[in-house]
Design a protein around this motif. Structure first.
Motif, PDB file in Angstrom:
ATOM      1  N   PRO A   1      37.391  40.202  41.925  1.00  0.00           N
ATOM      2  CA  PRO A   1      37.530  39.364  43.121  1.00  0.00           C
ATOM      3  C   PRO A   1      38.785  38.503  43.001  1.00  0.00           C
ATOM      4  N   GLU A   2      39.272  38.074  44.117  1.00  0.00           N
ATOM      5  CA  GLU A   2      40.529  37.316  44.163  1.00  0.00           C
ATOM      6  C   GLU A   2      40.461  36.053  43.295  1.00  0.00           C
ATOM      7  N   HIS A   3      41.504  35.838  42.510  1.00  0.00           N
ATOM      8  CA  HIS A   3      41.654  34.620  41.695  1.00  0.00           C
ATOM      9  C   HIS A   3      40.514  34.380  40.725  1.00  0.00           C
ATOM     10  N   ALA A   4      39.962  35.444  40.256  1.00  0.00           N
ATOM     11  CA  ALA A   4      38.916  35.265  39.242  1.00  0.00           C
ATOM     12  C   ALA A   4      39.027  36.427  38.268  1.00  0.00           C
ATOM     13  N   SER A   5      38.573  36.166  37.079  1.00  0.00           N
ATOM     14  CA  SER A   5      38.609  37.254  36.117  1.00  0.00           C
ATOM     15  C   SER A   5      37.173  37.668  35.870  1.00  0.00           C
ATOM     16  N   VAL A   6      36.915  38.903  35.640  1.00  0.00           N
ATOM     17  CA  VAL A   6      35.555  39.387  35.397  1.00  0.00           C
ATOM     18  C   VAL A   6      35.541  40.328  34.213  1.00  0.00           C
ATOM     19  N   GLY A   7      34.365  40.456  33.650  1.00  0.00           N
ATOM     20  CA  GLY A   7      34.176  41.494  32.652  1.00  0.00           C
ATOM     21  C   GLY A   7      33.855  42.787  33.392  1.00  0.00           C
ATOM     22  N   ALA A   8      34.414  43.848  32.917  1.00  0.00           N
ATOM     23  CA  ALA A   8      34.131  45.113  33.594  1.00  0.00           C
ATOM     24  C   ALA A   8      34.158  46.224  32.565  1.00  0.00           C
ATOM     25  N   SER A   9      33.963  47.441  33.016  1.00  0.00           N
ATOM     26  CA  SER A   9      33.972  48.562  32.096  1.00  0.00           C
ATOM     27  C   SER A   9      34.836  49.666  32.696  1.00  0.00           C
ATOM     28  N   TYR A  10      35.696  50.221  31.859  1.00  0.00           N
ATOM     29  CA  TYR A  10      36.562  51.281  32.341  1.00  0.00           C
ATOM     30  C   TYR A  10      36.717  52.303  31.222  1.00  0.00           C
ATOM     31  N   ARG A  11      36.481  53.544  31.567  1.00  0.00           N
ATOM     32  CA  ARG A  11      36.528  54.628  30.593  1.00  0.00           C
ATOM     33  C   ARG A  11      35.686  54.296  29.357  1.00  0.00           C
ATOM     34  N   ASP A  12      34.512  53.759  29.583  1.00  0.00           N
ATOM     35  CA  ASP A  12      33.554  53.393  28.521  1.00  0.00           C
ATOM     36  C   ASP A  12      34.026  52.268  27.613  1.00  0.00           C
ATOM     37  N   HIS A  13      35.090  51.589  27.989  1.00  0.00           N
ATOM     38  CA  HIS A  13      35.511  50.408  27.210  1.00  0.00           C
ATOM     39  C   HIS A  13      35.200  49.169  28.009  1.00  0.00           C
ATOM     40  N   PRO A  14      34.554  48.162  27.393  1.00  0.00           N
ATOM     41  CA  PRO A  14      34.433  46.901  28.117  1.00  0.00           C
ATOM     42  C   PRO A  14      35.811  46.266  28.195  1.00  0.00           C
ATOM     43  N   LEU A  15      36.098  45.644  29.278  1.00  0.00           N
ATOM     44  CA  LEU A  15      37.400  44.998  29.386  1.00  0.00           C
ATOM     45  C   LEU A  15      37.339  43.823  30.344  1.00  0.00           C
ATOM     46  N   ARG A  16      38.411  43.040  30.283  1.00  0.00           N
ATOM     47  CA  ARG A  16      38.498  41.890  31.163  1.00  0.00           C
ATOM     48  C   ARG A  16      39.568  42.163  32.198  1.00  0.00           C
ATOM     49  N   LEU A  17      39.193  41.880  33.451  1.00  0.00           N
ATOM     50  CA  LEU A  17      40.044  42.264  34.573  1.00  0.00           C
ATOM     51  C   LEU A  17      40.493  41.049  35.356  1.00  0.00           C
ATOM     52  N   LEU A  18      41.685  41.132  35.923  1.00  0.00           N
ATOM     53  CA  LEU A  18      42.138  40.082  36.837  1.00  0.00           C
ATOM     54  C   LEU A  18      42.959  40.727  37.960  1.00  0.00           C
ATOM     55  N   THR A  19      42.703  40.281  39.175  1.00  0.00           N
ATOM     56  CA  THR A  19      43.422  40.850  40.324  1.00  0.00           C
ATOM     57  C   THR A  19      44.183  39.726  41.010  1.00  0.00           C
ATOM     58  N   LEU A  20      45.432  39.991  41.302  1.00  0.00           N
ATOM     59  CA  LEU A  20      46.311  38.986  41.914  1.00  0.00           C
ATOM     60  C   LEU A  20      46.921  39.590  43.178  1.00  0.00           C
ATOM     61  N   SER A  21      46.845  38.798  44.245  1.00  0.00           N
ATOM     62  CA  SER A  21      47.549  39.324  45.435  1.00  0.00           C
ATOM     63  C   SER A  21      48.853  38.555  45.585  1.00  0.00           C
ATOM     64  N   HIS A  22      49.853  39.246  45.991  1.00  0.00           N
ATOM     65  CA  HIS A  22      51.204  38.662  45.991  1.00  0.00           C
ATOM     66  C   HIS A  22      51.936  39.136  47.241  1.00  0.00           C
ATOM     67  N   ALA A  23      52.484  38.176  47.964  1.00  0.00           N
ATOM     68  CA  ALA A  23      53.253  38.556  49.162  1.00  0.00           C
ATOM     69  C   ALA A  23      54.631  39.074  48.758  1.00  0.00           C
ATOM     70  N   VAL A  24      55.061  40.199  49.386  1.00  0.00           N
ATOM     71  CA  VAL A  24      56.398  40.753  49.103  1.00  0.00           C
ATOM     72  C   VAL A  24      57.208  40.643  50.374  1.00  0.00           C
TER      73      VAL A  24
END
Lengths: 222, 324
Positions: free
Chosen positions: B105-128
């Motif tokens: 979710p925007e401006h938040a970091s979450v724990g997630a899983s990708y390719r069977d690895h737990p990982l920490r994710l962050l999504t940033l939206s940026h105006a170009v």
């Protein structure tokens, strides 16, 4: 020999007195410390047997008083307290000997004899004047080997003369040595006793010499 | 379980609560370490996402995203972490990266899983600027948790070591303090045991604490009572011995008199008196025996407790106690 027995237990005093009289001692008994000085002044006592536990005036106090007044009469102390401290104290106060109760009469008598020997500057237990011999241990007189039968009074007269052998003994001194307080002292009776003793000494060389106005003297003639 | 050793008891009372407290403390410090590691990882993710987003630009009317190497290399902390990312245009068109990487979710970091690895994710939206409908772009960066976990372990381990050392040092001081504190008790024991203490004189323990003092005082008071009782008994025996001395002297004198006397009636008289004396002596012994049951151990105050007085003679005699 006249002894003064100071013991407040009347029964023990009575029986000690009787036993000592058996042995031909003249015995006066007082039960109270305060009577001692008076008794000693009235009689010519050769020795004092003193119990320490006395009413009114304790034995040690009596002893202290006697010695303070220069009285040198031999004193044997009797006591129920046999502690070392008690013995040392008694001797320090001027006692000549010390005997703890209960005692055997034989030991008391032996100590009396020892004290009398010392008081009369003798070391041997036997006193003699010619054929006449006095054994202070058995307290018997013998004349030429034969025991002399004497009444207590005659014994007292002869013993007194014997102890002072060679010296004059006045009638008053004889009287003081042979009568106890319970008897009415009768100086004229002395002559009778002397007379009887003289009769019993007849046939020997021992003589009782009368010195007019001075007294009597025992001596043997060669 | 009963622990009889004072040392172990006190040690347990000090160390067990300390261990409990340390456990709670360790749990809290684990949480703190986790929070700290999350925060650090999030900052790095944010930094990485920003660096990627800044590079996105429109060149010749085309939106293009390139990945600067630094944005990936900042995660290279030696823990072999994998970094995943994607950059998407506003419409959801993938510009670069892994298309199936989930978003946060925007401006938040979450724990997630990708390719069977737990990982920490962050999504940033940026105006170009100049990207038109494609703006804003979203940059998602994810990192596996090896570096994160290593940091938690390091932070937590140091806290654990400190606490362990604290408990151990506390235990050591408890033992040391007890050793010093118990020393007066040991001295008291030695003083009581000491072979040259035949007399019951008071025990003196220098340096005894105020808590031990009452024990020593009680002990001394007790010994004083025992001593007083022993002294009373000794006095009683000494008095009894004194009581018997004069009657015995009388008996012996009467016997001697009777033995020496030749006259039958006088001897008879002495023997009768002797018999009476021995009867009185027997009664006196009986009295002493009765008194001995009442006196030395008795706690009741007596009018004259240390000097028993008996009459040895019936007629006007004084008691014979109190010989000096």
């Amino acid at each position: 020999m006249r002894l003064l027995l100071v013991e407040d237990n009347r029964e023990l005093a009575d029986w000690l007195g009787k036993t000592l009289r058996q042995a031909n001692y003249v015995v006066d008994i007082v039960h109270d410390g305060e009577d001692v000085e008076h008794a000693l002044a009235a009689g010519d006592h050769a020795l004092v047997i003193l119990d320490l536990a006395l009413p009114r005036m304790g034995g040690l106090e009596v002893l202290r008083m006697l010695r303070a007044r220069g009285n040198r009469v031999p004193v044997i102390v009797l006591t129920a307290n046999a502690s070392l401290d008690g013995r040392v104290k008694g001797l320090n106060e001027g006692a000549d000997d010390y005997l703890a109760k209960p005692f055997q009469i034989e030991e008391l008598e032996a100590r009396i004899r020892a004290q009398l020997r010392r008081a009369n500057d003798r070391t041997a237990p036997v006193v003699s004047c010619g054929d006449l011999v006095f054994d202070t241990n058995t307290r018997l007189f013998s004349l030429a080997g034969e025991t002399l039968a004497l009444t207590p009074r005659e014994h007292a007269v002869l013993e007194q003369l014997m102890v002072k052998a060679g010296r004059t003994v006045s009638k008053a001194a004889l009287s003081a040595a042979i009568y106890d307080f319970e008897t009415d002292a009768d100086p004229s009776a002395i002559e009778i006793y002397v007379h009887r003793v003289r009769k019993k000494l007849e046939g020997s060389r021992v003589r009782i010499v009368t010195l007019r106005g001075l007294g009597y003297l025992l001596r043997h003639e060669d | 379980m009963r622990i009889n050793s004072l040392r172990l008891q006190l040690l347990a009372w000090v160390v067990l609560p300390l261990v409990g407290l340390a456990t709670i403390n360790l749990w809290t410090s684990h949480r703190n370490a986790l929070t700290t590691a999350d925060l650090v990882t999030d900052r790095m993710l944010m930094g990485s996402a920003r660096a990627i987003a800044e590079r996105a630009a429109v060149t010749d009317g085309v939106l293009d995203a390139t990945i600067p190497p630094a944005a990936i290399e900042m995660f290279d902390t030696g823990d072999r972490d994998s970094v995943y990312y994607h950059v998407k245009a506003a419409g959801g068109r993938l510009l670069t990266g892994y298309p199936d990487l989930p978003e946060a979710p925007e401006h938040a970091s979450v724990g997630a899983s990708y390719r069977d690895h737990p990982l920490r994710l962050l999504t940033l939206s940026h105006a170009v600027i100049g990207a038109g409908a494609d703006s804003p772009i979203t940059v998602t960066v994810g990192v596996t948790l090896a570096g994160h976990d290593a940091m938690v372990r390091r932070l937590w381990l140091s806290a654990f070591t400190q606490q362990l050392a604290l408990v151990a040092i506390a235990g050591l001081f408890v033992l040391l303090g007890l050793h010093r504190g118990l020393a007066p008790l040991i001295r008291l024991r030695d003083a009581v045991r000491s072979p040259n203490r035949s007399e019951l004189d008071p025990v003196e323990v220098p340096g005894a604490q105020s808590e031990i003092r009452p024990l020593i005082d009680a002990l001394n008071a007790y010994m004083e009572r025992v001593r007083a009782q022993m002294a009373a008994q000794r006095r009683f025996i000494a008095n009894a011995a004194h009581q018997l001395r004069t009657p015995l002297a009388l008996l012996s004198t009467q016997a001697s008199y009777a033995l020496r006397e030749n006259a039958a009636d006088a001897r008879q008289e002495a023997l009768v008196a002797l018999q009476a004396s021995s009867g009185r002596l027997a009664r006196l012994a009986e009295q002493l025996l009765t008194l001995s049951r009442a006196e030395p151990g008795s706690r009741r105050p007596r009018a004259d407790s240390d000097r028993p007085q008996y009459r040895s003679r019936p007629r006007g005699g004084r008691p014979r106690a109190g010989h000096r």
